[in-house]
Design a protein around this motif. Sequence first.
Motif, mmCIF file in Angstrom:
data_model
loop_
_atom_site.group_PDB
_atom_site.id
_atom_site.type_symbol
_atom_site.label_atom_id
_atom_site.label_comp_id
_atom_site.label_asym_id
_atom_site.label_seq_id
_atom_site.Cartn_x
_atom_site.Cartn_y
_atom_site.Cartn_z
ATOM 1 N N ASN A 81 -8.343 -3.402 -5.306
ATOM 2 C CA ASN A 81 -8.320 -3.914 -6.674
ATOM 3 C C ASN A 81 -9.729 -4.350 -7.116
ATOM 4 O O ASN A 81 -10.710 -4.195 -6.373
ATOM 5 C CB ASN A 81 -7.301 -5.054 -6.814
ATOM 6 C CG ASN A 81 -7.667 -6.284 -5.990
ATOM 7 O OD1 ASN A 81 -8.819 -6.488 -5.594
ATOM 8 N ND2 ASN A 81 -6.678 -7.131 -5.739
ATOM 9 N N ASP A 82 -9.846 -4.907 -8.293
ATOM 10 C CA ASP A 82 -11.149 -5.281 -8.840
ATOM 11 C C ASP A 82 -11.802 -6.420 -8.069
ATOM 12 O O ASP A 82 -13.007 -6.661 -8.188
ATOM 13 C CB ASP A 82 -11.010 -5.678 -10.316
ATOM 14 C CG ASP A 82 -10.664 -4.484 -11.205
ATOM 15 O OD1 ASP A 82 -10.900 -3.330 -10.765
ATOM 16 O OD2 ASP A 82 -10.152 -4.700 -12.321
ATOM 17 N N ASN A 83 -11.006 -7.125 -7.274
ATOM 18 C CA ASN A 83 -11.537 -8.219 -6.461
ATOM 19 C C ASN A 83 -11.941 -7.730 -5.071
ATOM 20 O O ASN A 83 -12.274 -8.527 -4.203
ATOM 21 C CB ASN A 83 -10.483 -9.332 -6.340
ATOM 22 C CG ASN A 83 -11.097 -10.662 -5.962
ATOM 23 O OD1 ASN A 83 -12.186 -11.009 -6.410
ATOM 24 N ND2 ASN A 83 -10.400 -11.420 -5.121
ATOM 25 N N ASN A 84 -11.849 -6.402 -4.880
ATOM 26 C CA ASN A 84 -12.172 -5.769 -3.596
ATOM 27 C C ASN A 84 -11.214 -6.174 -2.489
ATOM 28 O O ASN A 84 -11.575 -6.213 -1.308
ATOM 29 C CB ASN A 84 -13.627 -6.045 -3.197
ATOM 30 C CG ASN A 84 -14.591 -5.518 -4.239
ATOM 31 O OD1 ASN A 84 -14.436 -4.405 -4.739
ATOM 32 N ND2 ASN A 84 -15.573 -6.326 -4.613
ATOM 33 N N ASP A 85 -9.986 -6.461 -2.880
ATOM 34 C CA ASP A 85 -8.893 -6.735 -1.951
ATOM 35 C C ASP A 85 -7.965 -5.530 -1.942
ATOM 36 O O ASP A 85 -7.638 -4.984 -3.002
ATOM 37 C CB ASP A 85 -8.103 -7.971 -2.389
ATOM 38 C CG ASP A 85 -8.878 -9.256 -2.178
ATOM 39 O OD1 ASP A 85 -9.715 -9.302 -1.263
ATOM 40 O OD2 ASP A 85 -8.635 -10.222 -2.931
ATOM 41 N N ILE A 86 -7.509 -5.156 -0.772
ATOM 42 C CA ILE A 86 -6.621 -4.011 -0.679
ATOM 43 C C ILE A 86 -5.169 -4.468 -0.727
ATOM 44 O O ILE A 86 -4.793 -5.495 -0.156
ATOM 45 C CB ILE A 86 -6.922 -3.172 0.585
ATOM 46 C CG1 ILE A 86 -6.303 -1.785 0.450
ATOM 47 C CG2 ILE A 86 -6.470 -3.862 1.860
ATOM 48 C CD1 ILE A 86 -6.948 -0.737 1.308
ATOM 49 N N ARG A 87 -4.366 -3.716 -1.443
ATOM 50 C CA ARG A 87 -2.956 -4.058 -1.654
ATOM 51 C C ARG A 87 -2.069 -3.392 -0.599
ATOM 52 O O ARG A 87 -2.507 -2.562 0.176
ATOM 53 C CB ARG A 87 -2.498 -3.568 -3.029
ATOM 54 C CG ARG A 87 -3.283 -4.151 -4.196
ATOM 55 C CD ARG A 87 -2.768 -3.604 -5.525
ATOM 56 N NE ARG A 87 -3.072 -2.175 -5.700
ATOM 57 C CZ ARG A 87 -2.199 -1.193 -5.599
ATOM 58 N NH1 ARG A 87 -0.935 -1.443 -5.315
ATOM 59 N NH2 ARG A 87 -2.570 0.063 -5.797
ATOM 60 N N GLU A 88 -0.808 -3.791 -0.597
ATOM 61 C CA GLU A 88 0.236 -3.158 0.222
ATOM 62 C C GLU A 88 -0.081 -3.210 1.713
ATOM 63 O O GLU A 88 0.024 -2.219 2.440
ATOM 64 C CB GLU A 88 0.455 -1.705 -0.224
ATOM 65 C CG GLU A 88 0.925 -1.559 -1.670
ATOM 66 C CD GLU A 88 2.300 -2.178 -1.918
ATOM 67 O OE1 GLU A 88 3.291 -1.691 -1.332
ATOM 68 O OE2 GLU A 88 2.372 -3.147 -2.707
ATOM 69 N N VAL A 89 -0.470 -4.412 2.157
ATOM 70 C CA VAL A 89 -0.707 -4.637 3.580
ATOM 71 C C VAL A 89 0.513 -5.341 4.160
ATOM 72 O O VAL A 89 0.920 -6.398 3.661
ATOM 73 C CB VAL A 89 -1.954 -5.515 3.812
ATOM 74 C CG1 VAL A 89 -2.213 -5.685 5.303
ATOM 75 C CG2 VAL A 89 -3.171 -4.927 3.111
ATOM 76 N N CYS A 90 1.084 -4.776 5.203
ATOM 77 C CA CYS A 90 2.239 -5.417 5.834
ATOM 78 C C CYS A 90 1.818 -6.766 6.409
ATOM 79 O O CYS A 90 0.777 -6.895 7.052
ATOM 80 C CB CYS A 90 2.779 -4.520 6.954
ATOM 81 S SG CYS A 90 4.104 -5.269 7.921
ATOM 82 N N GLU A 91 2.655 -7.775 6.172
ATOM 83 C CA GLU A 91 2.375 -9.094 6.732
ATOM 84 C C GLU A 91 2.445 -9.041 8.262
ATOM 85 O O GLU A 91 2.947 -8.083 8.848
ATOM 86 C CB GLU A 91 3.379 -10.119 6.195
ATOM 87 C CG GLU A 91 4.817 -9.877 6.637
ATOM 88 C CD GLU A 91 5.784 -10.905 6.061
ATOM 89 O OE1 GLU A 91 5.429 -12.099 6.023
ATOM 90 O OE2 GLU A 91 6.888 -10.509 5.661
ATOM 91 N N GLY A 92 1.949 -10.098 8.917
ATOM 92 C CA GLY A 92 2.046 -10.182 10.368
ATOM 93 C C GLY A 92 3.485 -9.990 10.814
ATOM 94 O O GLY A 92 4.407 -10.567 10.221
ATOM 95 N N THR A 93 3.680 -9.189 11.845
ATOM 96 C CA THR A 93 5.035 -8.745 12.188
ATOM 97 C C THR A 93 5.289 -8.807 13.683
ATOM 98 O O THR A 93 4.614 -8.116 14.462
ATOM 99 C CB THR A 93 5.255 -7.303 11.691
ATOM 100 O OG1 THR A 93 5.131 -7.281 10.263
ATOM 101 C CG2 THR A 93 6.627 -6.776 12.068
ATOM 102 N N ASN A 94 6.234 -9.641 14.079
ATOM 103 C CA ASN A 94 6.698 -9.643 15.459
ATOM 104 C C ASN A 94 7.744 -8.553 15.641
ATOM 105 O O ASN A 94 8.315 -8.056 14.676
ATOM 106 C CB ASN A 94 7.288 -11.005 15.832
ATOM 107 C CG ASN A 94 6.210 -12.063 16.006
ATOM 108 O OD1 ASN A 94 5.165 -11.794 16.601
ATOM 109 N ND2 ASN A 94 6.452 -13.256 15.475
ATOM 110 N N LYS A 95 7.994 -8.190 16.852
ATOM 111 C CA LYS A 95 8.966 -7.132 17.120
ATOM 112 C C LYS A 95 10.393 -7.623 16.823
ATOM 113 O O LYS A 95 10.705 -8.805 16.968
ATOM 114 C CB LYS A 95 8.877 -6.673 18.572
ATOM 115 C CG LYS A 95 9.248 -7.744 19.585
ATOM 116 C CD LYS A 95 9.236 -7.192 21.003
ATOM 117 C CE LYS A 95 9.764 -8.238 21.992
ATOM 118 N NZ LYS A 95 9.916 -7.694 23.354
ATOM 119 N N LYS A 96 11.225 -6.698 16.364
ATOM 120 C CA LYS A 96 12.638 -6.993 16.143
ATOM 121 C C LYS A 96 13.411 -5.680 16.121
ATOM 122 O O LYS A 96 13.016 -4.730 15.452
ATOM 123 C CB LYS A 96 12.849 -7.753 14.826
ATOM 124 C CG LYS A 96 14.290 -8.234 14.627
ATOM 125 C CD LYS A 96 14.404 -9.118 13.392
ATOM 126 C CE LYS A 96 15.827 -9.660 13.260
ATOM 127 N NZ LYS A 96 15.978 -10.531 12.073
#
Length: 377
Positions: free
Chosen positions: A330-345
């Motif tokens: 985005n315009d703030n140089n942040d990338i979108r659609e990143v999966c949050e931290g994820t433990n196994k399940k």
Amino acid sequence: MKKQTLFYLLASACLFTAPVHVTHAQSKKASADLSHFPKGSTPEEIGNRVANRFISSPHARKNIIIYPETCAWYGALAFAKETGNKAMVEQLAQRFTPLFGAEASLVPKPDHVDYTVFGAVPLELYMQTKDQQYLTLGQQMADKQWGPPEGPRANAESQVWYDKGYTWQTRLWIDDMFMITAVQAQAYRATGDRKYIDRAAKEMVMYLDSLQQPNGLFYHAPDVPYFWGRGDGWMAAGMSELLRSLPKDHPDRARIMKGYQTMMASLLKYQAPDGMWRQLIDDPTAWPETSCTGMFTFAMITGVKNGWLNAATYGPAARKGWLALITYLNDNNDIREVCEGTNKKNDHQYYLDRGRITGDLHGQAPVLWCAAALLRK
């Protein structure tokens, strides 16, 4: 006469406006090109944007530096090296300086793979600045990983792994194969001591033998039969980083290369038409996810550049992955659609429902790795 003049004028215009016919071979070559990109999408431009975003950001946590920040820091340093940007290296070094003094408590204890990987940063700073204090810290962390189990995280299983010659921090989680190999490969690059790369290779072979599935991909864990994007991304990036420095005569090189190439062939089949990979790699209904796309793209760029992968086959996939990935900035140089931290399940829907974050360092880091890999000779 007027008709004849008009005829010649039209004929002349056609000569200058006739379409240029691009051959199939030329088109194919262009689609595999990893050296030239349209303005606004070059690795130099994108890398500068994301690296400067990292430099201007505070530490991700107030009490400790954990692996996503480590990975972004390492990526920014790698990018600065490939662009010869000494000023950026100095800025990244200044971020580290307080860790030797007032902010020393932020340096993680090397008693877990997610913490020990931090050693990759001071080792990279040492290689670029030759400041001995960086080498001392980074090497201590790499050696602690293969030392005897100690501290509250050590248990009976830790001792079993240690007795077999593996790191006592072994968990058989696929994330480990970036966290472990990154710091050990960096220690090898910084010192030239082969014990570090031998450790990383031995550990990688064991993980490949234990976890890689017949299709070349990896379950999130042995008891969780899902091909989670970022989890597999750690494996892809870890093998790429290891193979970059693994001596050509190393006895484990052929086994690791086989695991890497088998994985890349499988990933090629699952890349979406737009260039992205998905939150669950083999589920066409899963959402396009940027951290895994960045990691897989990095692995393919590295393979093509080093001749491990056929350029005509994998070059187009790597190029398409890069050009798709950067559209999520985005315009703030942040990338979108990143999966949050994820433990196994062991739950398919659990992975599909994970939160989608913007600007998370799990996603920022692979963009920097890709930019550096595209520029690397």
